[in-house]
Design a protein around this motif. Structure first.
Motif, PDB file in Angstrom:
ATOM      1  N   GLU A 138     -12.639  -6.308  20.223  1.00  0.00           N
ATOM      2  CA  GLU A 138     -13.491  -5.134  20.065  1.00  0.00           C
ATOM      3  C   GLU A 138     -14.537  -5.138  21.173  1.00  0.00           C
ATOM      4  OE1 GLU A 138     -16.546  -3.074  16.872  1.00  0.00           O
ATOM      5  OE2 GLU A 138     -15.423  -4.856  16.293  1.00  0.00           O
ATOM      6  N   TYR A 174      -5.377   1.345  27.014  1.00  0.00           N
ATOM      7  CA  TYR A 174      -6.111   2.303  26.194  1.00  0.00           C
ATOM      8  C   TYR A 174      -6.883   3.234  27.121  1.00  0.00           C
ATOM      9  CZ  TYR A 174      -5.062  -1.391  22.886  1.00  0.00           C
ATOM     10  OH  TYR A 174      -4.421  -2.335  22.134  1.00  0.00           O
ATOM     11  N   GLU A 200     -10.621   4.248  23.299  1.00  0.00           N
ATOM     12  CA  GLU A 200     -10.545   3.207  22.271  1.00  0.00           C
ATOM     13  C   GLU A 200     -11.449   2.037  22.645  1.00  0.00           C
ATOM     14  OE1 GLU A 200      -6.435   5.137  22.459  1.00  0.00           O
ATOM     15  OE2 GLU A 200      -7.895   4.424  23.900  1.00  0.00           O
ATOM     16  N   GLY A 202      -8.648  -3.145  19.615  1.00  0.00           N
ATOM     17  CA  GLY A 202      -7.192  -3.172  19.619  1.00  0.00           C
ATOM     18  C   GLY A 202      -6.646  -4.496  19.124  1.00  0.00           C
TER      19      GLY A 202
END
Length: 126
Positions: free
Chosen positions: A60, A81, A85, A88
């Motif tokens: 994160e 991403y 985002e 993941g």
């Protein structure tokens, strides 16, 4: 003109004493890189799975700070991403493997310093 770009990758420690993460960053927890303006640049941190078993890593982004006009995207093993985002889950990594990684891709259109902080952990030890 070159500007400083910093990627800080921090791994989370588990809350239970006696449990520990079973991986390490091969380049260390801090990546510092000069980048060239108006060129696509990357900073990558490889992750060594120190266990004998397959591990799935989660991550994160906890902080990012970059000048207005900079564009960035994130990639991990094995996804990129590009829609903003900030977290993941990587594909599982075999024991003893260095195939896991986290990468920040930056296009800097003006001078400045960018800092990106990411927490990474073994999914089995949240």
């Amino acid at each position: 003109m070159k500007k400083l770009y910093t990627l800080i990758t921090v791994f989370a420690l588990v809350s239970q004493i006696g449990n520990a993460q079973n991986f390490s960053f091969t380049e260390g927890n801090l990546i510092e890189k000069d980048i060239v303006l108006e060129e696509f640049e990357t900073a990558e941190s490889k992750i060594l799975n120190e266990s004998d078993e397959s591990v799935t890593f989660e991550w994160e982004m906890i902080t990012f700070d970059n000048p207005f006009g900079w564009e960035f995207s994130l990639c991990d093993y094995a996804s990129c991403y590009t829609s903003g985002e900030t977290s993941g889950t990587m594909t599982a990594v075999e024991g003893g493997s260095e195939s896991a990684f986290f990468k920040v891709n930056v296009y800097a259109s003006n001078a400045g310093v960018g800092t990106y902080s990411i927490v990474c952990w073994d999914q089995a030890l949240p």
